[in-house]
Design a protein around this motif. Structure first.
Motif, PDB file in Angstrom:
ATOM      1  N   PRO A 572      11.484  47.097  -0.254  1.00 23.36           N
ATOM      2  CA  PRO A 572      11.819  45.687  -0.525  1.00 23.36           C
ATOM      3  C   PRO A 572      13.083  45.573  -1.375  1.00 23.36           C
ATOM      4  N   VAL A 573      14.048  44.811  -0.893  1.00 23.71           N
ATOM      5  CA  VAL A 573      15.305  44.627  -1.622  1.00 23.71           C
ATOM      6  C   VAL A 573      15.703  43.162  -1.743  1.00 23.71           C
ATOM      7  N   ASN A 574      14.898  42.241  -1.130  1.00 28.01           N
ATOM      8  CA  ASN A 574      15.241  40.822  -1.165  1.00 28.01           C
ATOM      9  C   ASN A 574      14.023  39.978  -1.495  1.00 28.01           C
ATOM     10  N   ASP A 575      14.269  38.869  -2.159  1.00 28.75           N
ATOM     11  CA  ASP A 575      13.257  37.842  -2.368  1.00 28.75           C
ATOM     12  C   ASP A 575      13.100  37.054  -1.063  1.00 28.75           C
ATOM     13  N   ASP A 576      12.084  36.163  -1.022  1.00 24.95           N
ATOM     14  CA  ASP A 576      11.832  35.388   0.188  1.00 24.95           C
ATOM     15  C   ASP A 576      13.039  34.575   0.629  1.00 24.95           C
ATOM     16  N   ASP A 577      13.836  34.109  -0.317  1.00 23.07           N
ATOM     17  CA  ASP A 577      14.972  33.258   0.018  1.00 23.07           C
ATOM     18  C   ASP A 577      16.235  34.066   0.300  1.00 23.07           C
ATOM     19  N   GLY A 578      16.100  35.376   0.403  1.00 28.50           N
ATOM     20  CA  GLY A 578      17.245  36.206   0.753  1.00 28.50           C
ATOM     21  C   GLY A 578      18.052  36.713  -0.418  1.00 28.50           C
ATOM     22  N   THR A 579      17.766  36.236  -1.623  1.00 28.79           N
ATOM     23  CA  THR A 579      18.512  36.726  -2.780  1.00 28.79           C
ATOM     24  C   THR A 579      18.077  38.153  -3.103  1.00 28.79           C
ATOM     25  N   PRO A 580      19.008  38.996  -3.568  1.00 33.96           N
ATOM     26  CA  PRO A 580      18.649  40.388  -3.880  1.00 33.96           C
ATOM     27  C   PRO A 580      17.561  40.462  -4.940  1.00 33.96           C
ATOM     28  N   CYS A 581      16.608  41.355  -4.721  1.00 37.87           N
ATOM     29  CA  CYS A 581      15.533  41.570  -5.687  1.00 37.87           C
ATOM     30  C   CYS A 581      14.999  42.977  -5.489  1.00 37.87           C
ATOM     31  N   THR A 582      15.194  43.835  -6.471  1.00 33.51           N
ATOM     32  CA  THR A 582      14.757  45.230  -6.380  1.00 33.51           C
ATOM     33  C   THR A 582      13.828  45.601  -7.531  1.00 33.51           C
ATOM     34  N   VAL A 583      13.077  44.615  -8.011  1.00 36.38           N
ATOM     35  CA  VAL A 583      12.187  44.848  -9.150  1.00 36.38           C
ATOM     36  C   VAL A 583      11.237  46.006  -8.868  1.00 36.38           C
ATOM     37  N   PHE A 584      10.638  46.010  -7.704  1.00 36.10           N
ATOM     38  CA  PHE A 584       9.646  47.025  -7.387  1.00 36.10           C
ATOM     39  C   PHE A 584      10.297  48.389  -7.155  1.00 36.10           C
ATOM     40  N   ALA A 585      11.395  48.419  -6.396  1.00 36.15           N
ATOM     41  CA  ALA A 585      12.098  49.682  -6.168  1.00 36.15           C
ATOM     42  C   ALA A 585      12.587  50.279  -7.482  1.00 36.15           C
ATOM     43  N   ASP A 586      13.050  49.421  -8.381  1.00 35.43           N
ATOM     44  CA  ASP A 586      13.520  49.908  -9.670  1.00 35.43           C
ATOM     45  C   ASP A 586      12.375  50.535 -10.463  1.00 35.43           C
ATOM     46  N   GLU A 587      11.185  49.930 -10.403  1.00 33.45           N
ATOM     47  CA  GLU A 587      10.034  50.500 -11.093  1.00 33.45           C
ATOM     48  C   GLU A 587       9.682  51.872 -10.532  1.00 33.45           C
ATOM     49  N   LEU A 588       9.805  52.023  -9.209  1.00 33.71           N
ATOM     50  CA  LEU A 588       9.492  53.303  -8.586  1.00 33.71           C
ATOM     51  C   LEU A 588      10.598  54.334  -8.794  1.00 33.71           C
ATOM     52  N   GLY A 589      11.800  53.856  -9.082  1.00 37.38           N
ATOM     53  CA  GLY A 589      12.925  54.766  -9.215  1.00 37.38           C
ATOM     54  C   GLY A 589      13.410  55.281  -7.883  1.00 37.38           C
ATOM     55  N   VAL A 590      13.442  54.401  -6.872  1.00 38.54           N
ATOM     56  CA  VAL A 590      13.856  54.797  -5.530  1.00 38.54           C
ATOM     57  C   VAL A 590      14.905  53.816  -5.025  1.00 38.54           C
ATOM     58  N   LYS A 591      15.899  54.335  -4.312  1.00 40.36           N
ATOM     59  CA  LYS A 591      16.933  53.514  -3.697  1.00 40.36           C
ATOM     60  C   LYS A 591      17.106  53.944  -2.253  1.00 40.36           C
ATOM     61  N   VAL A 592      17.725  53.042  -1.485  1.00 44.13           N
ATOM     62  CA  VAL A 592      17.994  53.315  -0.075  1.00 44.13           C
ATOM     63  C   VAL A 592      19.467  53.636   0.089  1.00 44.13           C
ATOM     64  N   ASP A 593      19.732  54.767   0.713  1.00 44.67           N
ATOM     65  CA  ASP A 593      21.112  55.186   0.966  1.00 44.67           C
ATOM     66  C   ASP A 593      21.363  55.208   2.472  1.00 44.67           C
ATOM     67  N   GLY A 594      21.082  54.087   3.110  1.00 44.98           N
ATOM     68  CA  GLY A 594      21.350  53.960   4.542  1.00 44.98           C
ATOM     69  C   GLY A 594      20.082  53.899   5.370  1.00 44.98           C
ATOM     70  N   THR A 595      20.152  53.111   6.423  1.00 44.62           N
ATOM     71  CA  THR A 595      19.038  52.945   7.357  1.00 44.62           C
ATOM     72  C   THR A 595      19.483  53.413   8.735  1.00 44.62           C
ATOM     73  N   VAL A 596      18.632  54.178   9.395  1.00 42.59           N
ATOM     74  CA  VAL A 596      18.930  54.692  10.734  1.00 42.59           C
ATOM     75  C   VAL A 596      17.952  54.054  11.717  1.00 42.59           C
ATOM     76  N   GLN A 597      18.496  53.400  12.719  1.00 41.48           N
ATOM     77  CA  GLN A 597      17.681  52.783  13.758  1.00 41.48           C
ATOM     78  C   GLN A 597      17.908  53.518  15.074  1.00 41.48           C
ATOM     79  N   GLY A 598      16.835  53.757  15.793  1.00 42.90           N
ATOM     80  CA  GLY A 598      16.966  54.390  17.095  1.00 42.90           C
ATOM     81  C   GLY A 598      17.637  53.471  18.097  1.00 42.90           C
ATOM     82  N   THR A 599      18.366  54.054  19.024  1.00 41.13           N
ATOM     83  CA  THR A 599      19.032  53.324  20.104  1.00 41.13           C
ATOM     84  C   THR A 599      18.813  54.106  21.390  1.00 41.13           C
TER      85      THR A 599
END
Length: 815
Positions: A572-599
């Motif tokens: 989770p990186v956004n609030d319901d209204d689309g504004t950035p929110c990383t409260v939970f990720a920050d608590e876990l100490g985890v970040k996303v360094d890119g997303t890979v989608q199959g094609t």
């Protein structure tokens, strides 16, 4: 008025339906008196009774009972199809309880969804305007438009006194009353929010109260005090110059406001019914949401309507599902539907099913679909195992559509759009003949009633895990066609929410041999067990990148306090209204360094690390590369070696940021790693066996086995210290007693299910096709009828019987 000999009481208490203080599971069938000649009513009710049902449900359509002159006929004075009172009396003569469903909307393929044509002519302001000011494409109405609401209250003023005089508390048959039907469904399926001037004025007041004038301008890009600009802005979905964030906030709050409106409407109907004497029986809310033969969208109905019943005394919800066959694909849908319904109920509200699909599935009368006869039984067995206390088979008996009083020139001038015949897929067809699904329906009712003396006062047992329900993840019924950002958000929500991407989370749990509950993560105060207990079960949450700040903060506190969590999907990186929110990720100490989608030309693949043993490389549809310095990698991208699943917080938290397939052995290792172990172990089965159990306060237990696979299952079941060798045919179910008490005896276990309550010295079993066994601990002698044999062990009697005819009753006696 015909009444039964004695008044009865019906209450909702401890998630049970109590009839005269005794827990019951009510088995009902829908019979539409208004689609049958009066002379046929007795035959259809008798067939319902013969199938074992103890209740009948029926819509009571406004469009049928209002005559061309505008009067309401409920006695049949102007037409036999309007003799509601006569039908209720026939039901009472058969001691059938009645589930009354008087609308105002009833759907049921009726014209205008059961609302008289007159209402649309006389109250044009009630016809909603949707996006860009376009009229709704269905026969929905603005539920709170004063003209319509006054008419609806007049309809209630006519029909509710008739029901009130015939309540069970007065010796009549009426045991429950449904308020309206599938509220919000028509708007959802057509993507048409109600955007009339009156609704938007109400929304402006709501926004001003919630955010203030300046806050609303900032949040939406429009001033709630500027009536003209406000209306045009909302009808355009904020696409006429609003930022992406403003468009997302607008769409979210539009859905939230509709929730409030639906609650106001349904609670108003409840008040009107009470004013007219309908009191002392439960009120019911029918939830819509199955779509295209699946239940993945069903929680939309819960999200839309729970404000109208959650925590409301003597009111509860009922499912409404049309899913066809119960298969390995669909069984998690139904299971999660029931779990999410229960998650928003309070400590007294049971789950029920007000439209439980029965019949052949040939709804178009064109043989484009035929459902197997055992389907209704499999679904019934699953639902009662999860605590359903009322099941209404819909439609139980077909009929015909009589002509309207006044022709409307629509091609058939009948009350409904299905033609002359209706309910051609029902177990009892329009001409009263039994279809191939009647016997399966009767078999399902027999199985429930055979164990009802125990089952009705039991609750489902769960393994040490609950599935997180996020109401706002299902607030997706509206998106303006020109809002690309909202369309993309809805797509992400639909892909990752609830059961997980590709439904993996729920399927890996259920088909992996786990039973689980659900928790409303919004923290609604009325929800039973809404508080997250850090010492409680693992919270399993499937989530898109959007998760409200409030829930992120709640989960962060839960983990901080020592709670266990499995997160599946996107960080989770956004609030319901689309504004950035990383409260939970920050608590876990985890970040996303890119997303890979199959094609079609890229095939993301992953491999579990050494903790899981020798696991194969598997292809996934998506993955997020995780940066978590303090985490243990569990699964890595084989192309880069970057973690895509990690264990955190000393192993209490697992983040699965990839849609690892439903390899059941792998997922069992994941659950065990986080401390979830199966109570019921089945060894030797193939995928498709669902196992769960119900228990009462004294420890008596029923084990529920449902084989949705197209192949037989032969396996060893270990539960509560007993180990049983069992066989289930393809698409067969069993309810097995474990630790059930008799006088001076305990039925330790049986490989056959109960076939009734018996008495303290008699045990009734329902034989399956194969051979069977039962173990009874007692100091008394045990005898058995027929070809069964009894032998004495050290402290018990072992009863055995050879293969025989399925369905025969076996009687064991203590002497």
């Amino acid at each position: 008025m015909t009444t039964s000999a004695n008044p009865r009481s019906i209450r909702l208490e401890r998630r049970r339906i109590l009839v005269d203080g005794v827990p019951r599971i009510l088995m009902a069938g829908e019979v539409h008196y208004f689609r049958l000649h009066r002379e046929d009513w007795a035959d259809r009710l008798d067939k319902l009774v013969a199938a074992g049902c103890d209740a009948v449900a029926s819509y009571m359509p406004w469009i049928v009972h209002e005559t061309a002159s505008g009067e309401v006929d409920l006695t049949g004075a102007t037409s036999e199809y309007r003799d509601l009172i006569g039908f209720l009396e026939l039901a009472a003569e058969r001691d059938l309880l009645v589930i009354a469903r008087p609308g105002p909307f009833v759907m049921a393929e009726l014209k205008n969804e059961g609302v008289p044509f007159r209402i649309y002519r006389e109250h044009p302001d009630a016809v909603p305007l949707g996006w860009d000011g376009k009229p709704a494409s269905t026969a929905t109405l603005d539920y709170l438009e004063p003209g319509y609401l006054a008419e609806a209250e007049r309809w209630y003023a006519a029909i509710m006194p008739v029901l009130a005089e015939r309540l069970v508390s007065k010796g009549g048959p009426v045991a429950a009353v449904q308020l309206d039907n599938e509220v919000g469904m028509l708007s959802w399926v057509t993507n048409t929010p109600e955007l009339t001037d009156r609704t938007l004025a109400d929304l402006a007041a709501w926004a001003d109260q919630t955010w203030g004038r300046e806050g609303s301008i900032d949040r939406y890009g429009a001033d709630p005090s500027d009536t003209g600009r406000w209306a045009s802005w909302w009808r355009a979905g904020g696409t006429g110059g609003g930022t992406e964030i403003q468009q997302l906030a607008l769409h979210h709050d539009l859905g939230a406001h509709h929730r409030d409106r639906y609650a106001r409407y349904l609670l108003r109907l409840r008040d009107v019914a009470l004013q007219h004497g309908v009191d002392g029986v439960p009120f019911m809310i029918n939830l819509h949401g199955t779509y295209a033969g699946r239940g993945r969208h069903f929680p939309i109905g819960i999200s839309q309507l729970s404000k109208s019943y959650a925590g409301v005394p003597q009111t509860t919800s009922g499912s409404d599902h049309y899913m066809g066959e119960l298969t390995v694909e669909k069984v998690p849908d139904l299971y999660v539907m029931n779990a999410f319904m229960a998650a928003v109920h309070d400590a007294d509200q049971p789950i029920t099913s007000l439209e439980f699909e029965a019949g052949t599935g040939d709804y178009g009368e064109d043989l484009s679909s035929l459902t197997a006869p055992e389907t209704a039984e499999l679904k019934t067995r699953l639902c009662v195992a999860q605590g359903n206390r009322l099941i209404n088979y819909y439609l139980f008996a077909g009929g015909h559509n009589p002509p309207l009083d006044e022709p409307v020139g629509d091609g058939n001038d009948r009350i409904a759009f299905t033609g002359e015949r209706h309910g051609f897929a029902a177990p009892v067809d329009p001409e009263g003949r039994l279809s191939q699904t009647y016997a399966g329906t009767a078999s399902a009712v027999r199985a429930v009633h055979a164990a009802e003396h125990l089952l009705a006062d039991m609750d489902e047992e769960h393994d040490d895990v609950v599935l997180g329900y996020v109401p706002d993840h299902y607030l997706t019924e509206y998106h303006h066609p020109d809002s690309a950002v909202r369309r993309d958000q809805v797509g992400e929500l639909e892909r990752y929410r609830g059961m997980g991407p590709r439904d993996i989370l729920a399927r890996a749990l259920l088909l992996g041999g786990y039973s689980f509950g659900a928790v409303d993560l919004s923290g609604t105060p009325t929800s039973a067990g809404a508080e997250l207990d850090p010492a409680g079960p693992v919270v399993a949450l499937a989530t898109p990148p959007v998760l409200s700040r409030a829930i992120q903060e709640r989960l962060a506190e839960y983990v901080r306090a020592g709670g266990r969590l499995l997160l599946h999907g996107r960080i989770p990186v956004n609030d319901d209204d689309g504004t950035p929110c990383t409260v939970f990720a920050d608590e876990l100490g985890v970040k996303v360094d890119g997303t890979v989608q199959g094609t079609p030309h890229l095939f993301p693949s992953v491999r579990a690390t050494a903790w899981a043993g020798d696991q194969p490389e598997v292809r996934v549809g998506m993955m997020e590369h995780l940066v978590a310095p303090d985490a243990e990698p569990l699964v890595v991208d084989i192309a880069t070696g970057v973690p895509v699943a990690v264990a955190l917080a000393g192993g209490r938290v697992v983040v699965m940021a990839c849609d690892y397939p439903s390899h059941l052995d792998f997922w069992r290792l994941v659950w065990e790693r986080i401390g979830v172990r199966r109570r019921i172990i089945a060894e030797g089965n193939t995928p498709g066996l669902v196992t769960t159990s119900t228990v009462d306060t004294t420890g008596q237990r029923l084990v529920h086995l449902i084989n949705v696979a197209p192949v037989p299952q032969t396996f060893t079941l270990t539960v509560d210290g007993a180990s049983l060798d069992l066989h289930l045919d393809a698409r067969e179910g069993l309810i097995l007693p474990v630790g059930v008490r008799l006088d001076d005896a305990v039925l330790r276990w049986s490989t056959a299910e109960l076939d009734g309550p018996g008495d303290g010295s008699t045990l009734l079993l329902r034989r399956q096709a194969g051979q069977g066994r039962a173990l009874i601990e007692t100091t008394r002698n045990v005898s058995v009828d027929g070809d069964a044999a009894v032998s004495r062990t050290a402290a018990a009697w072992l009863v055995t019987w050879p293969a025989g005819r399925a369905g025969d009753r076996l009687t064991l006696r203590l002497s």
